[in-house]
Design a protein around this motif. Structure first.
Motif, mmCIF file in Angstrom:
data_model
loop_
_atom_site.group_PDB
_atom_site.id
_atom_site.type_symbol
_atom_site.label_atom_id
_atom_site.label_comp_id
_atom_site.label_asym_id
_atom_site.label_seq_id
_atom_site.Cartn_x
_atom_site.Cartn_y
_atom_site.Cartn_z
ATOM 1 N N ILE A 190 0.856 -1.187 0.000
ATOM 2 C CA ILE A 190 0.000 0.000 0.000
ATOM 3 C C ILE A 190 0.889 1.232 0.000
ATOM 4 O O ILE A 190 1.693 1.437 0.911
ATOM 5 N N THR A 191 0.736 2.040 -1.042
ATOM 6 C CA THR A 191 1.444 3.303 -1.169
ATOM 7 C C THR A 191 0.396 4.399 -1.266
ATOM 8 O O THR A 191 -0.364 4.444 -2.242
ATOM 9 N N ALA A 192 0.315 5.233 -0.239
ATOM 10 C CA ALA A 192 -0.715 6.264 -0.128
ATOM 11 C C ALA A 192 -2.085 5.588 -0.229
ATOM 12 O O ALA A 192 -2.419 4.779 0.622
ATOM 13 N N GLN A 193 -2.855 5.859 -1.277
ATOM 14 C CA GLN A 193 -4.192 5.279 -1.405
ATOM 15 C C GLN A 193 -4.262 4.161 -2.437
ATOM 16 O O GLN A 193 -5.343 3.745 -2.836
ATOM 17 N N ASN A 194 -3.136 3.652 -2.841
ATOM 18 C CA ASN A 194 -3.091 2.597 -3.845
ATOM 19 C C ASN A 194 -2.668 1.269 -3.213
ATOM 20 O O ASN A 194 -1.639 1.187 -2.557
ATOM 21 N N ILE A 195 -3.482 0.241 -3.425
ATOM 22 C CA ILE A 195 -3.137 -1.107 -2.984
ATOM 23 C C ILE A 195 -2.841 -1.941 -4.225
ATOM 24 O O ILE A 195 -3.529 -1.819 -5.239
ATOM 25 N N GLN A 196 -1.806 -2.758 -4.139
ATOM 26 C CA GLN A 196 -1.477 -3.656 -5.243
ATOM 27 C C GLN A 196 -0.968 -4.974 -4.677
ATOM 28 O O GLN A 196 -0.480 -5.028 -3.546
ATOM 29 N N LYS A 197 -1.086 -6.016 -5.464
ATOM 30 C CA LYS A 197 -0.538 -7.308 -5.078
ATOM 31 C C LYS A 197 0.982 -7.212 -5.101
ATOM 32 O O LYS A 197 1.547 -6.619 -6.020
ATOM 33 N N ASP A 198 1.627 -7.784 -4.105
ATOM 34 C CA ASP A 198 3.085 -7.823 -4.081
ATOM 35 C C ASP A 198 3.542 -8.705 -5.243
ATOM 36 O O ASP A 198 3.172 -9.880 -5.307
ATOM 37 N N PRO A 199 4.320 -8.172 -6.175
ATOM 38 C CA PRO A 199 4.737 -8.967 -7.337
ATOM 39 C C PRO A 199 5.611 -10.169 -6.966
ATOM 40 O O PRO A 199 5.768 -11.089 -7.760
ATOM 41 N N GLU A 200 6.145 -10.188 -5.758
ATOM 42 C CA GLU A 200 6.972 -11.310 -5.325
ATOM 43 C C GLU A 200 6.158 -12.410 -4.647
ATOM 44 O O GLU A 200 6.693 -13.449 -4.277
ATOM 45 N N CYS A 201 4.854 -12.178 -4.487
ATOM 46 C CA CYS A 201 3.974 -13.153 -3.828
ATOM 47 C C CYS A 201 3.218 -13.953 -4.892
ATOM 48 O O CYS A 201 2.758 -13.401 -5.889
ATOM 49 N N ASP A 202 3.078 -15.231 -4.668
ATOM 50 C CA ASP A 202 2.371 -16.120 -5.593
ATOM 51 C C ASP A 202 0.869 -16.087 -5.315
ATOM 52 O O ASP A 202 0.418 -16.505 -4.248
#
Length: 104
Positions: free
Chosen positions: A8-20
């Motif tokens: 989570i960066t500020a108001q953006n959530i994303q899947k961790d690219p290193e996680c399966d």
């Protein structure tokens, strides 16, 4: 227990690219948890992860950066994740990210 990681960066959530994120099967119970890495804006906030499925939301507290994913959110071919944080006179929320599941 399997951990799905999100950044989570500020108001953006994303899947961790290193996680399966592959091979997740609908119908899981008590097995999946979410782990969040937060940017500075979230420091000092009480936080809740909001998991959603088929138009219903299932909030869960985020404790030490982690939250159990409720079984109610794991019944269909995808579920959503977003996070809400609050402290005195300050509220922050993320967008929602979808996680795909295989149907059993």
């Amino acid at each position: 227990m399997r951990t799905l990681k999100f950044i989570i960066t500020a108001q953006n959530i994303q899947k961790d690219p290193e996680c399966d994120f592959t091979g997740i099967v609908a119908g899981t119970q008590g097995y999946l948890q979410a782990e969040f890495l937060f940017s500075q804006e979230w420091q000092g906030c009480r936080m809740a992860a909001v998991f959603s499925c088929l138009g219903k939301e299932y909030p869960r507290p985020v404790i030490e950066g982690k939250s159990e994913i409720p079984k109610e959110a794991l019944t269909w071919d995808n579920f959503g994740v977003r996070v809400v944080g609050q402290r005195e006179n300050y509220r922050i929320t993320t967008n929602e990210v979808k996680v795909k599941q295989e149907r059993k």
